[in-house]
Design a protein around this motif. Structure first.
Motif, short mmCIF file in Angstrom:
data_model
loop_
_atom_site.label_atom_id
_atom_site.label_comp_id
_atom_site.label_asym_id
_atom_site.label_seq_id
_atom_site.Cartn_x
_atom_site.Cartn_y
_atom_site.Cartn_z
N UNK A 350 83.00 17.65 53.75
CA UNK A 350 81.79 18.46 53.92
C UNK A 350 80.58 17.81 53.25
N UNK A 351 80.83 17.14 52.11
CA UNK A 351 79.73 16.44 51.42
C UNK A 351 79.15 15.37 52.34
N UNK A 352 80.04 14.62 53.01
CA UNK A 352 79.58 13.55 53.90
C UNK A 352 78.83 14.14 55.10
N UNK A 353 79.31 15.29 55.57
CA UNK A 353 78.65 15.96 56.71
C UNK A 353 77.23 16.39 56.31
N UNK A 354 77.12 16.93 55.09
CA UNK A 354 75.80 17.34 54.60
C UNK A 354 74.90 16.13 54.39
N UNK A 355 75.47 15.08 53.83
CA UNK A 355 74.71 13.86 53.56
C UNK A 355 74.17 13.26 54.87
N UNK A 381 75.50 21.79 48.18
CA UNK A 381 74.08 22.10 48.42
C UNK A 381 73.17 21.57 47.31
N UNK A 382 73.71 21.46 46.10
CA UNK A 382 72.90 20.95 44.98
C UNK A 382 72.60 19.46 45.16
N UNK A 383 73.52 18.75 45.82
CA UNK A 383 73.31 17.31 46.03
C UNK A 383 72.63 17.02 47.36
N UNK A 384 73.08 17.72 48.39
CA UNK A 384 72.52 17.51 49.73
C UNK A 384 72.21 18.88 50.33
N UNK A 385 70.98 19.33 50.17
CA UNK A 385 70.65 20.69 50.63
C UNK A 385 70.99 20.90 52.11
N UNK A 386 71.58 22.06 52.39
CA UNK A 386 72.02 22.34 53.75
C UNK A 386 71.12 23.37 54.44
N UNK A 387 70.06 23.77 53.77
CA UNK A 387 69.25 24.90 54.22
C UNK A 387 68.83 24.81 55.70
N UNK A 388 68.44 23.64 56.16
CA UNK A 388 67.94 23.56 57.53
C UNK A 388 69.03 23.18 58.53
N UNK A 389 70.29 23.11 58.08
CA UNK A 389 71.35 22.57 58.94
C UNK A 389 72.15 23.65 59.68
N UNK A 390 71.81 24.90 59.47
CA UNK A 390 72.50 26.02 60.15
C UNK A 390 74.02 25.95 59.98
N UNK A 391 74.47 25.69 58.77
CA UNK A 391 75.91 25.71 58.53
C UNK A 391 76.42 27.14 58.79
N UNK A 392 77.51 27.18 59.54
CA UNK A 392 78.00 28.44 60.08
C UNK A 392 79.48 28.64 59.76
N UNK A 393 79.82 29.81 59.23
CA UNK A 393 81.24 30.16 59.10
C UNK A 393 81.65 30.92 60.36
N UNK A 394 82.79 30.51 60.93
CA UNK A 394 83.22 31.07 62.21
C UNK A 394 84.44 31.98 62.04
N UNK A 395 84.46 33.06 62.79
CA UNK A 395 85.48 34.12 62.86
C UNK A 395 85.19 35.20 61.79
N UNK A 396 85.35 34.84 60.53
CA UNK A 396 84.98 35.67 59.37
C UNK A 396 85.38 37.15 59.47
N UNK A 397 86.55 37.42 60.03
CA UNK A 397 86.97 38.82 60.14
C UNK A 397 87.18 39.48 58.78
N UNK A 398 87.44 38.67 57.74
CA UNK A 398 87.69 39.24 56.41
C UNK A 398 86.52 39.11 55.46
N UNK A 399 85.34 38.78 55.97
CA UNK A 399 84.21 38.54 55.09
C UNK A 399 83.77 39.84 54.41
N UNK A 400 83.12 39.73 53.25
CA UNK A 400 82.62 40.94 52.59
C UNK A 400 81.15 40.77 52.20
N UNK A 401 80.57 41.84 51.63
CA UNK A 401 79.12 41.86 51.37
C UNK A 401 78.69 40.77 50.40
N UNK A 402 79.50 40.51 49.36
CA UNK A 402 79.04 39.52 48.38
C UNK A 402 79.11 38.11 48.98
#
Ligand SMILES: [Zn+2]
Length: 565
Positions: A350-355, A381-402
């Motif tokens: 993931x670091x290489x993908x962000x880079x 994100x601290x080394x290679x900011x991902x803010x503009x890259x639209x990183x997306x978690x997919x499915x996330x049926x168990x995701x919560x508010x935090x």
């Protein structure tokens, strides 16, 4: 109140139309009028008419405003009061893989009666002839048969199709086989299981006779699917065409596709060049590492990946949907425990993908996996900011508010695929009451995160968007049982299946709403999505589907159209 709102919107529309008139544009090619145009723009404006020039929408407004734009050669379609919505977008469907089996499969998506399913089985056996496989690979569950929601037995399938091997796969949960299929797969009474099958996945009765049921998540169902015949290479084009016709018939005009098979993509590229590609394809691709050595190799390849070399018909938009194979949550697991060694490999990838500045769309399902991925992404994100890259978690049926809050802070997105649409009953067996919050749609909606709806079809889930929309609005799975309590409003559900998904496939300037300047992708419905009783949303049928100003599906002429332009 409602009239007031509409009057206001009409005034806005008149102002826009006046501006268009002053510019004296050339007459539109096509005008749709006398409809209820659910534009899904930022104000959720309802209009009456749309003007289209070439492949784009040039004006939206009242009948009178749009009529004024028409010229002598403008084609007119009277919508006769029908509702129109933007072309539906599924942000995650394994569409190209489906093409390799589509015409060989007997799909049960949308089949609401068991009686009908049995008739379809009989008819298919007759058509294909003795000895040929009758099969499907997922996308359904026996709970969808409201008249008689029970599994198929070996004996019943023998009786329905005595001369054909039959294999019916329910999601990735279990497969129903008849005797001919068991024979073809080498599964016998009082004999060891064939080695490719997961231990314990072949159900047997007390005497050792196989019951015809194979059970136990993707690894258990895979050996069956692997033995089923794909369409022959010379049939691949016809199968791909039938698949896209079914998508258009369902109201789908764009799909985010994990794993874009080269052979099918080549066919789509050809159709695109001919102006005949009827579904927009946005590929989510890239090889995940399966072990540390493969990660080493991938690290050299990632910097060379070039995305966004295509256009709004076909493009490569994400790395995904897997980063590191061992951290790809199985469908029916209830808990995960990612190890630090595994996460280290995940982070290297993931670091290489962000880079490399690549967008990432990654399969993330179980609570602890999502937490672990977010830990890694916060560090990356601290080394290679991902803010503009639209990183997306997919499915996330168990995701919560935090977790949603952490994602929002990272500038991330959620691609939500409610597996419960067909798996709701299984999930209630596994998770008890917790299943009522899987996925937590209203929590996701309230979080303010950018998110969109998809299916993860065509094996993990059914593919029909109105079935997904009914689930989102009512919490009802196929068959009608209420399995989710986190429902959302119809407008928000539609926004998540159109405009928000346009964002999730990097096409927000072109797709997702019926507005001047956007591509003319829209669907005319046989009844009004906004007013039909909620438990009938899944029965809504498109009567016409348009992609880039071309009518690609027209129920009045018996279905498919291939308009040349
Ligand atoms: Zn996945």
């Amino acid at each position: 109140m409602r009239l007031h709102y509409r009057t206001f919107l009409s005034l806005v529309a008149i102002a826009c139309a006046t501006a268009t008139l002053q510019a004296q544009p050339p007459a539109p090619d096509l005008v749709l009028s006398n409809g209820k145009i659910i534009t899904v723009d930022e104000r959720f404006t309802i209009a009456q008419a749309v003007a289209i020039k070439a492949n784009r929408i040039v004006a939206v407004g009242t009948n009178q405003e749009i009529a004024q734009l028409a010229g002598a050669n403008t084609r007119r379609i009277d919508l006769m009061g029908r509702a129109v919505i933007p072309g539906l977008i599924d942000n995650h469907m394994h569409l190209l893989r489906a093409a390799t089996t589509w015409t060989r499969e007997l799909r049960f998506d949308g089949v609401q009666s068991r009686k009908q399913a049995v008739e379809l089985l009989r008819a298919r056996a007759k058509v294909v002839g003795p000895g040929e496989w009758v099969y499907n690979i997922g996308g359904w569950t026996h709970q969808q048969f409201a008249d008689d929601p029970k599994p198929f037995t070996r004996e019943e399938l023998d009786q329905i199709a005595p001369n054909n091997p039959v294999s019916l796969q329910e999601s990735y949960f279990q497969v129903f086989l008849n005797s001919r299929a068991l024979q073809a797969l080498g599964i016998e009474a009082n004999a060891p299981d064939p080695p490719e099958f997961v231990k314990g996945s072949i159900m047997r009765d007390t005497s050792g006779r196989p019951t015809g049921v194979i059970r136990g998540d993707i690894p258990a169902t895979r050996p069956v699917a692997a033995k089923l015949p794909k369409v022959a290479p010379e049939q691949l084009e016809a199968s791909s065409r039938a698949l896209l016709e079914d998508m258009n018939r369902a109201g789908l005009t764009s799909v985010g596709v994990p794993g874009c098979n080269a052979d099918v993509l080549e066919i789509f590229q050809k159709w695109k060049a001919q102006g005949q590609l009827n579904v927009r394809i946005f590929c989510i691709d890239g090889a995940a590492g399966a072990n540390p050595e493969q990660v080493d190799r991938a690290l050299g390849q990632i910097p060379r990946i070039k995305l966004f070399q295509g256009d709004s018909s076909i493009d490569n938009i994400f790395f995904g949907e897997s980063v590191y194979g061992p951290l790809h949550d199985p469908m029916f697991a209830t808990k995960s425990d990612p190890t630090s060694d595994q996460l280290q490999q995940w982070r290297r990838m993931a670091m290489e993908i962000a880079k490399a500045g690549l967008p990432l769309h990654v399969h993330a399902e179980l609570h602890d996996t999502i937490d672990a991925f977010l830990d890694q992404i916060e560090a990356i994100n601290k080394e290679h900011p991902i803010k503009s890259l639209r990183w997306t978690l997919a499915h996330v049926n168990q995701i919560n508010a935090s977790q949603l809050e952490r994602m929002k802070n990272l500038g991330m997105y959620a691609a939500v695929h409610p597996w419960a649409v067909i798996n709701g009953a299984i999930m209630h067996d596994e998770f008890g009451d917790g299943a009522y919050d899987m996925p937590p749609l209203s929590t996701i909606q309230k979080s303010g995160i950018q998110w969109g709806l998809g299916t993860d079809g065509t094996a993990a889930n059914q593919y029909l968007p109105f079935t997904t929309l009914q689930f989102a609005v009512t919490g009802q799975m196929v068959g009608g049982a209420t399995v989710n309590r986190q429902t959302i409003g119809r407008e928000d559900a539609l926004i998540a299946h159109t405009r928000k998904n346009a964002y999730l496939v990097f096409q927000e300037n072109n797709l997702g709403s019926i507005q001047p300047g956007k591509l003319a992708d829209l669907v005319v419905l046989d009844r009004d999505y906004l007013t039909v009783p909620a438990d009938q949303i899944r029965n809504i049928k498109p009567v016409m589907t348009m992609v880039g100003g071309r009518i690609v599906y027209d129920a009045s002429v018996g279905g498919v159209k291939n308009e040349q332009r």
